[in-house]
Scaffold this active site. Sequence first.
Site, PDB file in Angstrom:
ATOM      1  N   LYS A 198     -16.617  -0.052   8.371  1.00  0.00           N
ATOM      2  CA  LYS A 198     -16.446  -0.171   9.820  1.00  0.00           C
ATOM      3  C   LYS A 198     -17.660  -0.871  10.398  1.00  0.00           C
ATOM      4  CE  LYS A 198     -15.700   2.436  14.046  1.00  0.00           C
ATOM      5  NZ  LYS A 198     -15.455   3.758  14.651  1.00  0.00           N
ATOM      6  N   LYS A 250     -12.279  -2.153   9.266  1.00  0.00           N
ATOM      7  CA  LYS A 250     -12.160  -2.210  10.718  1.00  0.00           C
ATOM      8  C   LYS A 250     -13.342  -2.951  11.321  1.00  0.00           C
ATOM      9  CE  LYS A 250     -12.057   0.910  14.608  1.00  0.00           C
ATOM     10  NZ  LYS A 250     -12.102   2.297  15.029  1.00  0.00           N
TER      11      LYS A 250
HETATM   12  C1  PBG Z   1     -14.892   5.967  16.972  1.00  0.00           C
HETATM   13  C2  PBG Z   1     -13.838   4.930  17.041  1.00  0.00           C
HETATM   14  C3  PBG Z   1     -13.885   3.718  17.730  1.00  0.00           C
HETATM   15  C4  PBG Z   1     -12.669   3.090  17.505  1.00  0.00           C
HETATM   16  C5  PBG Z   1     -11.906   3.928  16.719  1.00  0.00           C
HETATM   17  N1  PBG Z   1     -12.646   5.045  16.419  1.00  0.00           N
HETATM   18  C6  PBG Z   1     -14.897   3.176  18.648  1.00  0.00           C
HETATM   19  C7  PBG Z   1     -16.212   2.784  18.188  1.00  0.00           C
HETATM   20  O1  PBG Z   1     -16.540   2.845  17.011  1.00  0.00           O
HETATM   21  O2  PBG Z   1     -16.981   2.422  19.058  1.00  0.00           O
HETATM   22  C8  PBG Z   1     -12.288   1.746  18.047  1.00  0.00           C
HETATM   23  C9  PBG Z   1     -10.837   1.441  18.089  1.00  0.00           C
HETATM   24  C10 PBG Z   1     -10.500   0.244  18.877  1.00  0.00           C
HETATM   25  O3  PBG Z   1     -11.378  -0.500  19.360  1.00  0.00           O
HETATM   26  O4  PBG Z   1      -9.299   0.009  19.049  1.00  0.00           O
HETATM   27  N2  PBG Z   1     -14.371   7.263  17.163  1.00  0.00           N
END
Ligand code: PBG
Length: 325
Positions: A198, A250
């Site tokens: 991520k 992601k």
């Molecule tokens: C963190 C989380 C995020 C997203 C999913 N889980 C936000 C981040 O890491 O700032 C982002 C999902 C999206 O942008 O659609 N709990």
Amino acid sequence: MYPEFRPRRLRTTPAMRRLVAETSLEPRHLVLPMFVADGIDAPREISSMPGVFQHTEDSLRAAATAAVEAGVGGLMLFGVPRPEDKDARGSCATDPDGVLNRALRELRNELGDATVLMADTCLDEFTDHGHCGVLNGSGRVDNDATLERYAEMAVAQAESGAHLLGPSGMMDGQVGSIRAALDAAGFQDVGQLAYAAKYASAFYGPFREAVGSSLEGDRRTYQQDPANRREALREVDLDLAEGADLVMVKPAMSYLDILREVADRADVPVAAYQISGEYSMITAAAQNGWIDRDAAVLESLMSIRRAGADIVLTYWAAEAAGWLS
Ligand code: PBG
């Protein structure tokens, strides 16, 4: 002289193209992320994500049921607590009556095993500072103290009926510590869709509005640097060693190279998350009449599948499942 091989022969008719298509996109490949908010009495559209809503418990139930009827592969739930319920530890995340746990229970009661119910296992929606973990005395995210909170949160979500947990906080050791906690509590069958790779992405912007994030600053001390490729493979290896049942990359579209490498390497199902900013970009361009929305959505989903995703999390899951079935 003529060309020896004519690739165009295999493109002559829709039936021919269908016969030779290498990649497919089916409703079961798509997972719908959903937001449920506490303290609202009507669904609230997220202004930076037109067409996506913060749900009440009632509208969540209706939208979830419709998505399952459209054939989606699963649902991924995010909770949005009332601002006054946020605190430094994200207590609401582990409270059985916190918004996310309550909604999980309702959806599991409603849908049973008709779909795969997933929960975001992360503290950022619940902390008043907006970070994905708890902070130490100097204001940095404390990895190991956070693992304890994730373990409690995981057990609360399993008790509430989640089939799969999605640890998304990028703490070291999160998959292993959640696995141990689930096993100790008797939840051997609850698995983890691990956000293995991520990245710290600017494309999460609209999600911050979607969950009413309190974050100031960024997540660069825990999410990955977009410059790094090898590091993603190490993260995947670690998560697999710790017991991840599925792994995720992601965001999706700016990281298709990473997705391909992860798919080639992992021997578990691989997911990719087409995140909020990806949704918003296509939506905004379509609203301006600059691209054909539905075609762009399908092309984007197909490209993520082609890059190696078995499963795609996308805010278009229910709608696209309707087109595809
Ligand atoms: C963190 C989380 C995020 C997203 C999913 N889980 C936000 C981040 O890491 O700032 C982002 C999902 C999206 O942008 O659609 N709990």
